[in-house]
Design a protein around this motif. Structure first.
Motif, PDB file in Angstrom:
ATOM      1  N   LEU A 109       9.906  -4.798  -8.266  1.00  6.73           N
ATOM      2  CA  LEU A 109      10.418  -3.834  -7.296  1.00  6.73           C
ATOM      3  C   LEU A 109      10.448  -2.508  -8.045  1.00  6.73           C
ATOM      4  CD1 LEU A 109      13.309  -6.115  -6.039  1.00  6.73           C
ATOM      5  CD2 LEU A 109      10.928  -6.050  -5.266  1.00  6.73           C
ATOM      6  N   GLU A 110       9.379  -1.742  -7.901  1.00  4.97           N
ATOM      7  CA  GLU A 110       9.105  -0.630  -8.796  1.00  4.97           C
ATOM      8  C   GLU A 110       9.666   0.701  -8.307  1.00  4.97           C
ATOM      9  OE1 GLU A 110       4.901  -0.385  -9.566  1.00  4.97           O
ATOM     10  OE2 GLU A 110       4.654  -2.556  -9.533  1.00  4.97           O
ATOM     11  N   ASN A 111      10.146   1.485  -9.270  1.00  2.25           N
ATOM     12  CA  ASN A 111      10.538   2.875  -9.016  1.00  2.25           C
ATOM     13  C   ASN A 111      11.419   3.024  -7.781  1.00  2.25           C
ATOM     14  OD1 ASN A 111       7.267   3.057  -9.964  1.00  2.25           O
ATOM     15  ND2 ASN A 111       8.789   4.084 -11.218  1.00  2.25           N
ATOM     16  N   VAL A 112      12.521   2.289  -7.765  1.00  5.72           N
ATOM     17  CA  VAL A 112      13.488   2.416  -6.680  1.00  5.72           C
ATOM     18  C   VAL A 112      14.186   3.771  -6.843  1.00  5.72           C
ATOM     19  CG1 VAL A 112      15.477   1.391  -5.528  1.00  5.72           C
ATOM     20  CG2 VAL A 112      13.797  -0.081  -6.683  1.00  5.72           C
ATOM     21  N   LYS A 113      14.113   4.591  -5.802  1.00  2.17           N
ATOM     22  CA  LYS A 113      14.631   5.959  -5.881  1.00  2.17           C
ATOM     23  C   LYS A 113      15.421   6.304  -4.627  1.00  2.17           C
ATOM     24  CE  LYS A 113      10.579   7.904  -6.563  1.00  2.17           C
ATOM     25  NZ  LYS A 113       9.542   8.920  -6.867  1.00  2.17           N
ATOM     26  N   GLY A 114      16.201   7.382  -4.734  1.00  2.00           N
ATOM     27  CA  GLY A 114      16.907   7.896  -3.572  1.00  2.00           C
ATOM     28  C   GLY A 114      18.322   8.328  -3.908  1.00  2.00           C
ATOM     29  N   ALA A 115      18.952   8.932  -2.937  1.00  3.59           N
ATOM     30  CA  ALA A 115      20.316   9.423  -3.098  1.00  3.59           C
ATOM     31  C   ALA A 115      21.270   8.693  -2.170  1.00  3.59           C
ATOM     32  CB  ALA A 115      20.361  10.923  -2.821  1.00  3.59           C
ATOM     33  N   GLY A 116      20.839   7.556  -1.656  1.00  6.86           N
ATOM     34  CA  GLY A 116      21.664   6.820  -0.713  1.00  6.86           C
ATOM     35  C   GLY A 116      22.849   6.155  -1.378  1.00  6.86           C
ATOM     36  N   ALA A 117      23.764   5.664  -0.545  1.00  6.79           N
ATOM     37  CA  ALA A 117      24.920   4.949  -1.062  1.00  6.79           C
ATOM     38  C   ALA A 117      24.447   3.715  -1.822  1.00  6.79           C
ATOM     39  CB  ALA A 117      25.816   4.529   0.096  1.00  6.79           C
ATOM     40  N   PRO A 118      25.061   3.411  -2.963  1.00  7.14           N
ATOM     41  CA  PRO A 118      24.654   2.219  -3.725  1.00  7.14           C
ATOM     42  C   PRO A 118      24.810   0.960  -2.880  1.00  7.14           C
ATOM     43  CG  PRO A 118      26.072   3.641  -5.033  1.00  7.14           C
ATOM     44  CD  PRO A 118      26.128   4.165  -3.628  1.00  7.14           C
ATOM     45  N   GLY A 138      27.693  12.903  -4.511  1.00  6.74           N
ATOM     46  CA  GLY A 138      26.613  13.206  -3.579  1.00  6.74           C
ATOM     47  C   GLY A 138      26.951  12.781  -2.168  1.00  6.74           C
ATOM     48  N   SER A 139      25.925  12.496  -1.377  1.00  8.04           N
ATOM     49  CA  SER A 139      26.113  12.126   0.024  1.00  8.04           C
ATOM     50  C   SER A 139      25.150  11.011   0.383  1.00  8.04           C
ATOM     51  CB  SER A 139      25.858  13.345   0.924  1.00  8.04           C
ATOM     52  OG  SER A 139      24.541  13.843   0.709  1.00  8.04           O
ATOM     53  N   PHE A 140      25.308  10.469   1.594  1.00  5.26           N
ATOM     54  CA  PHE A 140      24.412   9.410   2.035  1.00  5.26           C
ATOM     55  C   PHE A 140      22.986   9.940   2.136  1.00  5.26           C
ATOM     56  CE2 PHE A 140      28.492   7.863   3.694  1.00  5.26           C
ATOM     57  CZ  PHE A 140      28.458   6.571   3.229  1.00  5.26           C
ATOM     58  N   GLY A 141      22.043   9.109   1.800  1.00  6.32           N
ATOM     59  CA  GLY A 141      20.645   9.510   1.875  1.00  6.32           C
ATOM     60  C   GLY A 141      19.750   8.287   1.849  1.00  6.32           C
ATOM     61  N   GLN A 142      18.449   8.515   1.841  1.00  7.54           N
ATOM     62  CA  GLN A 142      17.463   7.445   1.921  1.00  7.54           C
ATOM     63  C   GLN A 142      17.220   6.815   0.555  1.00  7.54           C
ATOM     64  OE1 GLN A 142      15.865   6.263   4.827  1.00  7.54           O
ATOM     65  NE2 GLN A 142      15.404   4.644   3.377  1.00  7.54           N
ATOM     66  N   LEU A 143      17.007   5.515   0.564  1.00 17.09           N
ATOM     67  CA  LEU A 143      16.568   4.786  -0.617  1.00 17.09           C
ATOM     68  C   LEU A 143      15.203   4.197  -0.322  1.00 17.09           C
ATOM     69  CD1 LEU A 143      19.867   2.836  -1.364  1.00 17.09           C
ATOM     70  CD2 LEU A 143      18.902   4.610  -2.827  1.00 17.09           C
ATOM     71  N   GLU A 144      14.374   4.075  -1.358  1.00 21.18           N
ATOM     72  CA  GLU A 144      13.080   3.449  -1.146  1.00 21.18           C
ATOM     73  C   GLU A 144      12.577   2.805  -2.432  1.00 21.18           C
ATOM     74  OE1 GLU A 144      10.298   6.460   0.072  1.00 21.18           O
ATOM     75  OE2 GLU A 144       9.736   6.930  -1.996  1.00 21.18           O
ATOM     76  N   PRO A 202       0.800  -1.228   0.000  1.00 23.21           N
ATOM     77  CA  PRO A 202       0.000   0.000   0.000  1.00 23.21           C
ATOM     78  C   PRO A 202       0.831   1.276   0.000  1.00 23.21           C
ATOM     79  CG  PRO A 202       0.058  -0.934   2.201  1.00 23.21           C
ATOM     80  CD  PRO A 202       0.751  -1.922   1.304  1.00 23.21           C
ATOM     81  N   ALA A 203       2.132   1.157   0.284  1.00 22.67           N
ATOM     82  CA  ALA A 203       2.982   2.349   0.383  1.00 22.67           C
ATOM     83  C   ALA A 203       4.401   1.983  -0.022  1.00 22.67           C
ATOM     84  CB  ALA A 203       2.966   2.899   1.809  1.00 22.67           C
ATOM     85  N   ALA A 204       5.234   3.007  -0.133  1.00 19.01           N
ATOM     86  CA  ALA A 204       6.638   2.802  -0.477  1.00 19.01           C
ATOM     87  C   ALA A 204       7.351   2.029   0.637  1.00 19.01           C
ATOM     88  CB  ALA A 204       7.322   4.141  -0.709  1.00 19.01           C
ATOM     89  N   VAL A 205       8.418   1.353   0.273  1.00 18.14           N
ATOM     90  CA  VAL A 205       9.182   0.540   1.222  1.00 18.14           C
ATOM     91  C   VAL A 205      10.591   1.128   1.341  1.00 18.14           C
ATOM     92  CG1 VAL A 205      10.101  -1.749   1.731  1.00 18.14           C
ATOM     93  CG2 VAL A 205       7.881  -1.513   0.578  1.00 18.14           C
ATOM     94  N   PRO A 206      10.968   1.660   2.517  1.00 21.10           N
ATOM     95  CA  PRO A 206      12.309   2.231   2.683  1.00 21.10           C
ATOM     96  C   PRO A 206      13.365   1.137   2.739  1.00 21.10           C
ATOM     97  CG  PRO A 206      11.135   2.252   4.760  1.00 21.10           C
ATOM     98  CD  PRO A 206      10.143   1.799   3.726  1.00 21.10           C
ATOM     99  N   LEU A 207      14.548   1.427   2.246  1.00 21.28           N
ATOM    100  CA  LEU A 207      15.669   0.501   2.289  1.00 21.28           C
ATOM    101  C   LEU A 207      16.797   1.123   3.092  1.00 21.28           C
ATOM    102  CD1 LEU A 207      15.841  -0.678  -1.435  1.00 21.28           C
ATOM    103  CD2 LEU A 207      14.859  -1.918   0.498  1.00 21.28           C
ATOM    104  N   GLY A 208      17.407   0.336   3.960  1.00 21.52           N
ATOM    105  CA  GLY A 208      18.485   0.858   4.794  1.00 21.52           C
ATOM    106  C   GLY A 208      19.573  -0.155   4.997  1.00 21.52           C
TER     107      GLY A 208
END
Length: 493
Positions: A379-388, A478-484, A340-346
């Motif tokens: 796994l749709e529309n994975v986005k973010g500025a986090g470390a690969p 860039g810098s570390f950031g959230q992925l989702e 139902p919503a986006a899933v954060p990755l960490g």
């Protein structure tokens, strides 16, 4: 781009090289010469790397104060051209490698080397010992005489002989899949990718692009982990030579495995690069089908089928059974489940609950009532500025509270792999695809059957778990950031 070859070059496995005077030794000497050329020179190391991607002068790790950049028009026409998440992924990189090989070969001759130099490849999937370790020539900052090693760059995560690519990241299951062209929404993404126009990051990964291509980029880390800096690392070119070789393996291992015949792939989109003399050369995908007719012409020393071994034969039979599941089911894949919503990755394992729409699921089952369901985890529309990062993806049937004792310790089923290579670039709102991110599709047909068979699954919910794999490396840009993940979904077809 196509010429009559004077002498076909033979690209050799780096595992067989490493002696004075061989192709790998001359490669190092040529890299040093190309790095010394100014950025404006289309045959310089940095210019050729910028063709794949460029982070801007402020983020260029080799930027020099006061240096002149190519004109804005030149940058627009020749930089940031690499094709990804596209059925042009393989042919574009083949043309890119051919021009690079020609330029390096000329530098080898200028340094006193022999004619006919060929780009080595890194076959990290070979069964021989140490195949998945970073080749020795790339590990040390200095050579035996204390001189800088041109093949070494800082920031890699696998600099020692004890560091190797994870076995799950270099499997070659993509070679079992057909057709070349995939489905753009929900289903099989194809061996070579989905139909697109010009595509510089954003969209759906093809099978070979996802694994091993993306995974290896992130595992090597450092410059390799971001498309805007990847080609600055000398190992990039050996990695892509292997991906190109695997395309050759695919086309030769099964007579039914064929490249697209649509005009839109063959000649509908053209690309341009520079040759060894700095002149513009243009090419299309149709001209990239026969390696013997590309520029100087080349071939690989080994395109044997890795699935001819006894162990792999079992996998081939299983894959053939899956491919047979919905032969004759031409309908488009149908969405049957989604979060139902986006899933954060960490940095810790993340679990998502995917709820099935029972009406849609039953309707999809009815469409293929004579066969087991073919299922795809999107796994749709994975986005973010986090470390690969690389993630292993697992699926399981939820356990009812009353089953906690009997089900304790059971292992979820490994579905596949998610790599976030290129996600930062594909998330940029100013990018070609408006920042929509990247989608990865994993076929889970056999796992769906296994869940029903072994775990009495009612088909109502699916647990999907993402487990970080490998070391976390700082982003080169860039810098570390959230992925989702924008949405985790399941399609039946």
């Amino acid at each position: 781009m196509v010429t009559t070859p004077k002498a076909v070059r033979v690209r050799k496995s780096v595992l067989t090289l490493g002696q004075t005077g061989d192709d790998l030794d001359w490669y190092g000497q040529a890299v040093a010469k190309l790095r010394a050329r100014p950025l404006q020179d289309p045959t310089s190391w940095r210019y050729m790397a910028a063709v794949h991607g460029y982070p801007g002068h402020a983020n260029d790790p080799f930027a020099q104060a006061g240096e002149k950049l190519p004109s804005s028009a030149d940058q627009t026409s020749f930089w940031n051209l690499c094709q990804h998440q596209s059925w042009f992924f393989l042919p574009w990189h083949r043309g890119y490698l051919a021009c690079f090989e020609e330029i390096v070969a000329a530098a080898v001759e200028e340094a006193g080397g022999p004619p006919g130099w060929a780009l080595p490849y890194w076959n990290y999937s070979a069964t021989s010992a140490h195949a998945s370790e970073l080749p020795t020539a790339f590990r040390n900052q200095h050579d035996s005489h204390g001189n800088p090693n041109p093949l070494w760059v800082a920031g890699r995560s696998m600099p020692t002989p004890t560091t190797a690519l994870p076995p799950a990241h270099v499997i070659l299951d993509a070679l079992l899949h057909s057709p070349f062209q995939g489905t753009s929404t929900g289903g099989n993404p194809g061996f070579g990718g989905v139909k697109t126009g010009f595509s510089h990051f954003g969209g759906t990964n093809g099978d070979l692009e996802n694994l091993p291509h993306n995974a290896v980029h992130v595992d090597v880390a450092g410059l390799m982990s971001d498309p805007d800096t990847a080609a600055l690392d000398p190992i990039f070119w050996l990695h892509h030579a292997n991906i190109d070789r695997l395309w050759e393996v695919w086309t030769h291992r099964d007579p039914t495995f064929a490249n697209p015949t649509l005009k839109s792939w063959l000649s509908g989109t053209s690309f341009q690069l520079h040759d060894v003399k700095g002149k513009i050369v243009k090419f299309n995908s149709g001209q990239m089908r026969n390696t013997l007719k590309i520029r100087h012409g080349y071939q690989y020393d080994d395109i044997s089928d890795p699935f001819h071994t006894a162990v792999a034969a079992v996998a081939a039979v299983a894959a053939a059974a899956v491919a047979e599941v919905t032969a004759g089911s031409p309908q488009a894949p149908q969405l049957v489940a989604a979060t139902p919503a986006a899933v954060p990755l960490g940095d810790a394992p993340t679990q998502a609950q995917v709820a099935f729409n029972q009406v849609a699921r039953l309707a999809a089952d009815a469409r293929v009532s004579s066969h087991p369901v073919r299922a795809y985890l999107n796994l749709e529309n994975v986005k973010g500025a986090g470390a690969p990062r690389n993630y292993e993806v697992y699926v399981d049937a939820p356990q009812p509270p009353t089953a906690s004792a009997t089900g304790a310790g059971r292992k979820p089923l490994l579905a596949g792999h998610l790599s976030t290579f290129g996600v930062r670039k594909a998330s940029s709102p100013g990018g070609q695809h408006g920042g929509a991110g990247i989608t990865t599709v994993i076929e889970i047909s056999n796992l769906i059957e296994q869940l029903h068979r072994e775990r009495n699954w009612d088909g109502a919910h699916l647990e999907v778990t993402f487990v970080p794999s490998g070391p976390k490396a700082g982003p080169p840009v860039g810098s570390f950031g959230q992925l989702e993940i924008g949405r985790v979904s399941v399609y039946y077809g």
